[in-house]
Design a protein around this motif. Structure first.
Motif, PDB file in Angstrom:
ATOM      1  N   LEU A  46       0.853 -52.925 -49.344  1.00 42.02           N
ATOM      2  CA  LEU A  46       1.765 -53.662 -48.638  1.00 42.02           C
ATOM      3  C   LEU A  46       3.159 -53.057 -48.716  1.00 42.02           C
ATOM      4  O   LEU A  46       3.929 -52.881 -47.640  1.00 42.02           O
ATOM      5  CB  LEU A  46       1.735 -55.086 -49.027  1.00 42.02           C
ATOM      6  N   ALA A  47       3.475 -52.788 -49.890  1.00 40.79           N
ATOM      7  CA  ALA A  47       4.863 -52.230 -50.056  1.00 40.79           C
ATOM      8  C   ALA A  47       5.078 -50.903 -49.410  1.00 40.79           C
ATOM      9  O   ALA A  47       5.980 -50.508 -48.818  1.00 40.79           O
ATOM     10  CB  ALA A  47       4.966 -52.102 -51.597  1.00 40.79           C
ATOM     11  N   THR A  48       4.010 -50.046 -49.673  1.00 38.26           N
ATOM     12  CA  THR A  48       4.131 -48.756 -48.949  1.00 38.26           C
ATOM     13  C   THR A  48       3.968 -48.703 -47.380  1.00 38.26           C
ATOM     14  O   THR A  48       4.503 -48.271 -46.543  1.00 38.26           O
ATOM     15  CB  THR A  48       3.148 -47.496 -49.434  1.00 38.26           C
ATOM     16  N   GLY A  49       3.117 -49.804 -46.968  1.00 40.95           N
ATOM     17  CA  GLY A  49       2.803 -50.073 -45.772  1.00 40.95           C
ATOM     18  C   GLY A  49       4.346 -50.573 -44.886  1.00 40.95           C
ATOM     19  O   GLY A  49       4.346 -50.216 -43.716  1.00 40.95           O
ATOM     20  N   ASP A  83      -7.239 -56.427 -57.605  1.00 43.30           N
ATOM     21  CA  ASP A  83      -7.123 -56.475 -56.150  1.00 43.30           C
ATOM     22  C   ASP A  83      -5.770 -56.991 -55.756  1.00 43.30           C
ATOM     23  O   ASP A  83      -5.109 -56.533 -54.752  1.00 43.30           O
ATOM     24  CB  ASP A  83      -8.010 -57.922 -55.793  1.00 43.30           C
ATOM     25  N   ARG A  84      -5.091 -57.758 -56.503  1.00 41.35           N
ATOM     26  CA  ARG A  84      -3.615 -57.979 -56.172  1.00 41.35           C
ATOM     27  C   ARG A  84      -2.608 -56.951 -56.316  1.00 41.35           C
ATOM     28  O   ARG A  84      -1.735 -56.685 -55.465  1.00 41.35           O
ATOM     29  CB  ARG A  84      -3.197 -59.139 -57.272  1.00 41.35           C
ATOM     30  N   ALA A  85      -2.856 -56.173 -57.337  1.00 34.96           N
ATOM     31  CA  ALA A  85      -1.982 -55.016 -57.544  1.00 34.96           C
ATOM     32  C   ALA A  85      -2.279 -54.163 -56.450  1.00 34.96           C
ATOM     33  O   ALA A  85      -1.321 -53.420 -55.907  1.00 34.96           O
ATOM     34  CB  ALA A  85      -2.139 -54.331 -58.849  1.00 34.96           C
ATOM     35  N   GLY A  86      -3.334 -53.977 -56.085  1.00 34.17           N
ATOM     36  CA  GLY A  86      -3.822 -52.943 -54.969  1.00 34.17           C
ATOM     37  C   GLY A  86      -3.146 -53.358 -53.872  1.00 34.17           C
ATOM     38  O   GLY A  86      -2.629 -52.631 -52.659  1.00 34.17           O
TER      39      GLY A  86
END
Length: 215
Positions: A55-58, A47-50
Motif C-alpha cells: 500500500l505504501a509503495t503503491g 499478511d499485515r506487513a505485506g
C-alpha cells in the motif's frame, strides 16, 4: 534540416544524453532492487506487513511525476538528487509486490526441508527462497525499469540528466526548425534504451534462473 542530418550534427550531445539516461536508470534500479527486495523479504511472512508495504509503495506511484518532483525540488534542489529520489520511489512498487508474491509462493515443503537440515532463517532465505522467487522478482524489476525510462524523461523538468532534455527543449521551441527533430531524437533514444535494458534483463534471467525452475 532532416532528422538524420540533425542527429549527425548533434551526435556528441545525443551520445552524452543517452549515456546519462542509461546510467541514471541503471543506478536507480540497483538502489530500488536492494530496497524493494529487502522490504519484501522483511514483510512477506506477515499478511499485515505485506499489505502495508504494498500500500505504501503503491500510494507513491499514484502521485503524478510532476507533482512529486515539485515536492522534492524545495527539499533537494534541482538536478540529480530529486531525479534519483523520484525514480527510486516510483520503481519500488513492482519490486516489492513481486518480492512478496514470489517469496510467499515458495513451496513450504522446501522451506521445511531446509530447516530440517539445520539452515538458519537467513540461510533459507538466501539459498532457498530467494532463488526460487527470483523469476517473479525479475519480472517486477523489468516493469520498474521500463517505467523508470519514461519517468526519467519527465525529470528534465527538474534539470535532471538524460534524453528528456531533448524532448523538453523541442517542446519549448515548437515552431523552430529543429523542434520536432529534438522531440523525435529524445523519444526514439528512450525507446531504444528501453528495448536494450529489457533484453539485458531477459538475458540475465536466462543466466540466473536454473533450468529446473524455468521448466
Amino acid at each position: 534540416m532532416n532528422f538524420w542530418d540533425y542527429v549527425s550534427s548533434r551526435q556528441d550531445q545525443l551520445i552524452s544524453d543517452t549515456f546519462q539516461h542509461a546510467s541514471a536508470v541503471f543506478q536507480c534500479m540497483v538502489v530500488a532492487v536492494v530496497l524493494g527486495v529487502g522490504i519484501g523479504a522483511l514483510t512477506y511472512r506477515s499478511d499485515r506487513a505485506g499489505r502495508i508495504a504494498t500500500l505504501a509503495t503503491g500510494t507513491i506511484l499514484t502521485i503524478p511525476s510532476y507533482a512529486l518532483l515539485g515536492l522534492l525540488i524545495p527539499v533537494l534542489g534541482l538536478g540529480v538528487p530529486p531525479t534519483v529520489t523520484a525514480l527510486v520511489l516510483y520503481a519500488l512498487l513492482p519490486i516489492v509486490r513481486n518480492s512478496v508474491v514470489g517469496l510467499r509462493g515458495v513451496d513450504p515443503a522446501l522451506v521445511d526441508a531446509a530447516r530440517g537440515i539445520g539452515m538458519t532463517g537467513l540461510a533459507r532465505l538466501v539459498r532457498v527462497e530467494l532463488p526460487i522467487a527470483w523469476p517473479t522478482i525479475l519480472t517486477g524489476i523489468r516493469v520498474s525499469t521500463q517505467m523508470s525510462m519514461g519517468i526519467l524523461a519527465i525529470a528534465a523538468y527538474a534539470s535532471g540528466p538524460g534524453l528528456g532534455n531533448e524532448i523538453f527543449s523541442g517542446i519549448a521551441s515548437l515552431g523552430s526548425a529543429n523542434a520536432l527533430n529534438e522531440v523525435v531524437a529524445g523519444t526514439v533514444g528512450i525507446v531504444l534504451l528501453a528495448f536494450i535494458f529489457d533484453a539485458a534483463l531477459v538475458l540475465l534471467g536466462r543466466l540466473t534462473v536454473s533450468a529446473g525452475i524455468r521448466a
